[in-house]
Write a protein that holds these residues in place. Structure first.
Motif, PDB file in Angstrom:
ATOM      1  N   TRP A 194      23.448  69.579   7.503  1.00  0.00           N
ATOM      2  CA  TRP A 194      22.088  69.958   7.723  1.00  0.00           C
ATOM      3  C   TRP A 194      21.825  71.481   7.129  1.00  0.00           C
ATOM      4  N   LEU A 195      22.737  72.307   7.614  1.00  0.00           N
ATOM      5  CA  LEU A 195      22.866  73.724   7.133  1.00  0.00           C
ATOM      6  C   LEU A 195      22.894  73.832   5.668  1.00  0.00           C
ATOM      7  N   SER A 196      23.335  72.937   4.734  1.00  0.00           N
ATOM      8  CA  SER A 196      23.323  72.925   3.086  1.00  0.00           C
ATOM      9  C   SER A 196      22.187  72.298   2.728  1.00  0.00           C
ATOM     10  N   GLY A 197      21.384  71.708   3.714  1.00  0.00           N
ATOM     11  CA  GLY A 197      20.257  71.038   3.111  1.00  0.00           C
ATOM     12  C   GLY A 197      20.514  69.388   2.682  1.00  0.00           C
ATOM     13  N   ARG A 198      21.568  69.113   2.916  1.00  0.00           N
ATOM     14  CA  ARG A 198      21.898  67.606   2.517  1.00  0.00           C
ATOM     15  C   ARG A 198      21.785  66.699   3.727  1.00  0.00           C
ATOM     16  N   ALA A 199      20.964  66.905   4.854  1.00  0.00           N
ATOM     17  CA  ALA A 199      20.805  66.048   5.804  1.00  0.00           C
ATOM     18  C   ALA A 199      19.584  66.540   6.608  1.00  0.00           C
ATOM     19  N   SER A 200      18.571  65.599   7.060  1.00  0.00           N
ATOM     20  CA  SER A 200      17.576  65.698   7.724  1.00  0.00           C
ATOM     21  C   SER A 200      17.822  65.785   9.272  1.00  0.00           C
ATOM     22  N   ILE A 201      16.898  66.604   9.999  1.00  0.00           N
ATOM     23  CA  ILE A 201      17.274  66.362  11.562  1.00  0.00           C
ATOM     24  C   ILE A 201      16.920  65.168  11.789  1.00  0.00           C
ATOM     25  N   ALA A 202      16.498  64.150  11.398  1.00  0.00           N
ATOM     26  CA  ALA A 202      16.433  62.813  11.843  1.00  0.00           C
ATOM     27  C   ALA A 202      17.696  62.181  11.666  1.00  0.00           C
ATOM     28  N   GLN A 203      18.096  62.377  10.511  1.00  0.00           N
ATOM     29  CA  GLN A 203      19.289  62.014  10.025  1.00  0.00           C
ATOM     30  C   GLN A 203      20.487  62.371  10.843  1.00  0.00           C
ATOM     31  N   VAL A 204      20.543  63.439  11.256  1.00  0.00           N
ATOM     32  CA  VAL A 204      21.294  63.999  12.223  1.00  0.00           C
ATOM     33  C   VAL A 204      21.399  63.399  13.554  1.00  0.00           C
ATOM     34  N   LYS A 205      20.306  63.149  14.029  1.00  0.00           N
ATOM     35  CA  LYS A 205      20.256  62.603  15.328  1.00  0.00           C
ATOM     36  C   LYS A 205      20.535  60.969  15.363  1.00  0.00           C
ATOM     37  N   ILE A 206      20.230  60.428  14.177  1.00  0.00           N
ATOM     38  CA  ILE A 206      20.736  59.140  14.025  1.00  0.00           C
ATOM     39  C   ILE A 206      22.374  58.827  14.004  1.00  0.00           C
ATOM     40  N   ASP A 207      23.061  59.836  13.286  1.00  0.00           N
ATOM     41  CA  ASP A 207      24.469  59.993  13.046  1.00  0.00           C
ATOM     42  C   ASP A 207      25.048  60.171  14.591  1.00  0.00           C
ATOM     43  N   ILE A 208      24.517  61.244  15.410  1.00  0.00           N
ATOM     44  CA  ILE A 208      24.998  61.608  16.720  1.00  0.00           C
ATOM     45  C   ILE A 208      24.747  60.573  17.638  1.00  0.00           C
ATOM     46  N   GLU A 209      23.648  59.819  17.534  1.00  0.00           N
ATOM     47  CA  GLU A 209      23.532  58.717  18.519  1.00  0.00           C
ATOM     48  C   GLU A 209      24.406  57.529  18.289  1.00  0.00           C
ATOM     49  N   THR A 210      24.690  57.349  16.878  1.00  0.00           N
ATOM     50  CA  THR A 210      25.845  56.305  16.351  1.00  0.00           C
ATOM     51  C   THR A 210      27.060  56.602  16.874  1.00  0.00           C
ATOM     52  N   VAL A 211      27.410  57.753  16.671  1.00  0.00           N
ATOM     53  CA  VAL A 211      28.979  57.767  17.028  1.00  0.00           C
ATOM     54  C   VAL A 211      28.971  58.025  18.485  1.00  0.00           C
ATOM     55  N   CYS A 212      28.039  58.276  19.202  1.00  0.00           N
ATOM     56  CA  CYS A 212      28.139  58.413  20.908  1.00  0.00           C
ATOM     57  C   CYS A 212      28.342  57.072  21.290  1.00  0.00           C
ATOM     58  N   ARG A 213      28.251  55.895  20.448  1.00  0.00           N
ATOM     59  CA  ARG A 213      28.293  54.469  21.006  1.00  0.00           C
ATOM     60  C   ARG A 213      29.919  54.369  21.103  1.00  0.00           C
ATOM     61  N   LEU A 214      30.697  55.059  20.679  1.00  0.00           N
ATOM     62  CA  LEU A 214      32.181  54.938  20.771  1.00  0.00           C
ATOM     63  C   LEU A 214      32.439  55.127  22.197  1.00  0.00           C
ATOM     64  N   ILE A 215      31.576  56.047  23.074  1.00  0.00           N
ATOM     65  CA  ILE A 215      31.846  56.263  24.457  1.00  0.00           C
ATOM     66  C   ILE A 215      31.813  54.824  25.271  1.00  0.00           C
ATOM     67  N   ASP A 216      30.873  54.026  24.965  1.00  0.00           N
ATOM     68  CA  ASP A 216      30.796  52.756  25.530  1.00  0.00           C
ATOM     69  C   ASP A 216      31.715  51.946  25.248  1.00  0.00           C
ATOM     70  N   VAL A 217      32.133  51.979  23.975  1.00  0.00           N
ATOM     71  CA  VAL A 217      33.311  51.101  23.294  1.00  0.00           C
ATOM     72  C   VAL A 217      34.621  51.500  24.067  1.00  0.00           C
ATOM     73  N   THR A 218      35.077  52.752  24.505  1.00  0.00           N
ATOM     74  CA  THR A 218      36.170  53.046  24.882  1.00  0.00           C
ATOM     75  C   THR A 218      36.227  53.247  26.725  1.00  0.00           C
ATOM     76  N   ASP A 219      34.966  52.707  27.116  1.00  0.00           N
ATOM     77  CA  ASP A 219      35.002  53.006  28.584  1.00  0.00           C
ATOM     78  C   ASP A 219      35.911  51.697  28.999  1.00  0.00           C
ATOM     79  N   PRO A 220      36.923  52.221  29.883  1.00  0.00           N
ATOM     80  CA  PRO A 220      37.762  51.159  30.356  1.00  0.00           C
ATOM     81  C   PRO A 220      37.303  50.235  31.399  1.00  0.00           C
ATOM     82  N   ARG A 221      36.149  50.532  31.809  1.00  0.00           N
ATOM     83  CA  ARG A 221      35.449  49.465  32.702  1.00  0.00           C
ATOM     84  C   ARG A 221      34.801  48.259  31.862  1.00  0.00           C
ATOM     85  N   GLY A 222      34.898  48.347  30.514  1.00  0.00           N
ATOM     86  CA  GLY A 222      34.146  47.375  29.728  1.00  0.00           C
ATOM     87  C   GLY A 222      32.862  47.571  29.590  1.00  0.00           C
TER      88      GLY A 222
END
Length: 222
Positions: A194-222
């Protein structure tokens, strides 16, 4: 472009990179006295103020010393280089962010959504001060092994912020800690693009939300 000030010949290693209340990031330095901590706070405030004005190049050690009313040699005893200083500045900014999140915790349902909300709030705080964000991120990128204790402190603090947002009822599993590290890497990379102008704020939000899904994947409760 101004060049980095040359440290005085008598300069010695930093007194203690971390604050008195957080302990030394190197793990061996004694806690700072109240007077030393006040001096350190002035230095960090001066660093942030200069970075807000003109980014990485605006933070010159001699000017930081003058602005914070400390001798140049004293400044180098606290922070051996501009990189050390700016990484410590990022640590300080994250600590303030952490305190704010304690007062106003994320409100989303689900651990993944709370972490995404938290990281986007942190990103928007950086967005409001792009020169400061650029200076701190560049310092992290340029940091060599001599700055490892300070970089590790920033990483631990980021991990703590994410784990707090997750709201775990038990200690995190190795898989969850691995997911947190991947989330940290993605957030850092998103800041750079984002700082280098190669990603928009909207793209940053999508990337963050996507990677945070790993939290559900690694939840030991399933």
């Amino acid at each position: 472009m101004r060049t980095e000030s040359t440290p005085p010949a008598q300069h010695t290693p930093a007194l203690a990179p971390a604050s008195r209340t957080q302990g030394s990031s190197a793990g061996s330095s004694p806690p700072l006295t109240e007077r030393q901590e006040a001096r350190r706070r002035r230095i960090l405030h001066a660093s942030a103020r200069l970075a807000r004005r003109g980014g990485f190049d605006a933070v010159q050690m001699r000017e930081v010393a003058e602005t914070s009313n400390v001798a140049l040699g004293t400044l180098y005893r606290y922070f051996p280089s501009k990189i050390h200083l700016l990484v410590a500045t990022m640590q300080d900014q994250l600590q303030q962010m952490h305190e704010t999140l304690h007062k106003r915790p994320p409100s989303e349902d689900g651990a993944a959504a709370r972490v995404a909300e938290t990281l986007m709030r942190a990103f928007r705080a950086m967005q409001r001060e792009p020169h400061l964000a650029d200076a701190m991120v560049r310092a992290l990128t340029f940091a060599d092994r001599s700055v490892s204790p300070e970089v590790d402190t920033v990483s631990r603090l980021t991990t703590t912020i994410i784990l707090d947002a997750m709201g775990l009822e038990a200690a995190p599993t190795p898989e969850q800690l691995s997911a947190v590290r991947v989330i940290e890497h993605t957030w850092h990379s998103a800041l750079i693009t984002w700082l280098s102008g190669r990603a928009s704020i909207a793209q940053v939000k999508i990337d963050i939300e996507t990677v945070c899904r790993l939290i559900d994947v690694t939840d030991p409760r399933g």
